[in-house]
Every structure is written in C-alpha cells, then in structure tokens.
Scaffold this active site. Structure first.
Site, short mmCIF file in Angstrom:
data_model
loop_
_atom_site.label_atom_id
_atom_site.label_comp_id
_atom_site.label_asym_id
_atom_site.label_seq_id
_atom_site.Cartn_x
_atom_site.Cartn_y
_atom_site.Cartn_z
N ASP A 30 -39.46 -57.17 41.30
CA ASP A 30 -40.37 -56.19 40.70
C ASP A 30 -40.46 -56.28 39.18
OD1 ASP A 30 -37.89 -55.17 40.05
OD2 ASP A 30 -38.29 -53.15 40.81
N GLU A 31 -40.02 -57.41 38.62
CA GLU A 31 -40.14 -57.60 37.18
C GLU A 31 -40.41 -59.06 36.86
OE1 GLU A 31 -37.42 -54.16 35.11
OE2 GLU A 31 -36.47 -56.10 35.43
#
Length: 150
Positions: A30-31
């Site tokens: 998620d990054e």
C-alpha cells in the site's frame, strides 16, 4: 486480503497511466515512491498538482482516498507522509530542506520516525534522546558504541 491486493493493483494501474514503471518504486502493498521530476514539464504542472491529479483519478476510479508525501528524497517524502499527509485533507504534505529543523527534528516520540522501532526508541530514550533533532545532533561515536555500525 484478496480485495486489498486487487485494489493495490488497480491503484498501480492508474498511476501507470501517468508515470512510467521505471519511475515507480514499490515499497509495500500500500505504499510506493514516484520520481515525479521527469513528468512536470510533460504535464506542465507542479509536483503537488500532478499528485493531486493522480489522487483524483484514483478516487474517481476506485472510490479510495490516497495520501502522499512530497519531498526531495524518499526519506523526507515518507516522513512527510506518515507525520503530516495522513492527518487531514487534501492528504498531501510537501516537506523541503527548510523543514528538516522545523518539522523532522521535532518528531517525537522517536517511533514516529521511519525506521525507528519501539525497541530502538526505548534504547535511545535511555540515552536521553527524545526527538529526531536530538538524535541528529548526538555524538555519533556514542551511537556507534551503543548500536554498532548499522
């Protein structure tokens, strides 16, 4: 988890509409980091404006709200993201060199700094180090003695 993976892939697909794969560094599910510099002339906009455009596309196509940290290197971008961008709309934080002393060095507790775990925080606190600024200005030989070369 399957939905999480699916949404992550959707987001990356949308980002690839704007940015070449070689300029994206996936950090986790998620990054990710993006080198925006090569695209600012192409899109005739600032880094902030380009990120806002990408965020709007992601929200429009997925319904998800995203956050972004902007800076001159990945460390500062990540710390801006974690300590500023996630707190309030428009969920973008831009930190520059002038923000090192004003924002970065004021971070406390130390575990709010990317890469400092609760364990290291406890050890640093025992040495009297409570802020990132105190850590930055600490005698490096003391750190080397306590932690070795990392």
């Amino acid at each position: 988890m399957a939905l999480y993976v699916k949404k992550s892939a959707e987001i990356i697909s949308i980002v690839l509409d704007y940015i070449a794969q070689d300029d994206i560094h996936i950090y986790s599910i998620d990054e990710f980091f993006i080198n925006l510099d090569p695209y600012l002339k192409t899109y005739d906009c600032t880094a902030y404006q380009l990120v806002r455009k990408i965020q709007d596309a992601i929200t429009s196509k997925t319904g998800l709200v995203t956050t972004a940290g902007l800076s001159y290197n990945m460390l500062m971008a990540k710390v801006a993201l974690d300590n500023d961008a996630k707190k309030r709309p428009p969920f973008i934080a831009k930190w520059e060199e002038k923000d090192v002393k004003e924002k970065l060095w004021k971070i406390t507790p130390l575990n709010k700094m990317w890469g400092i775990s609760h364990g290291y925080e406890s050890k640093l606190n025992a040495m009297g180090i409570e802020t990132v600024g105190q850590l930055a200005n600490c005698d490096k030989s003391l750190l080397k003695e306590k932690f070795g070369i990392m």
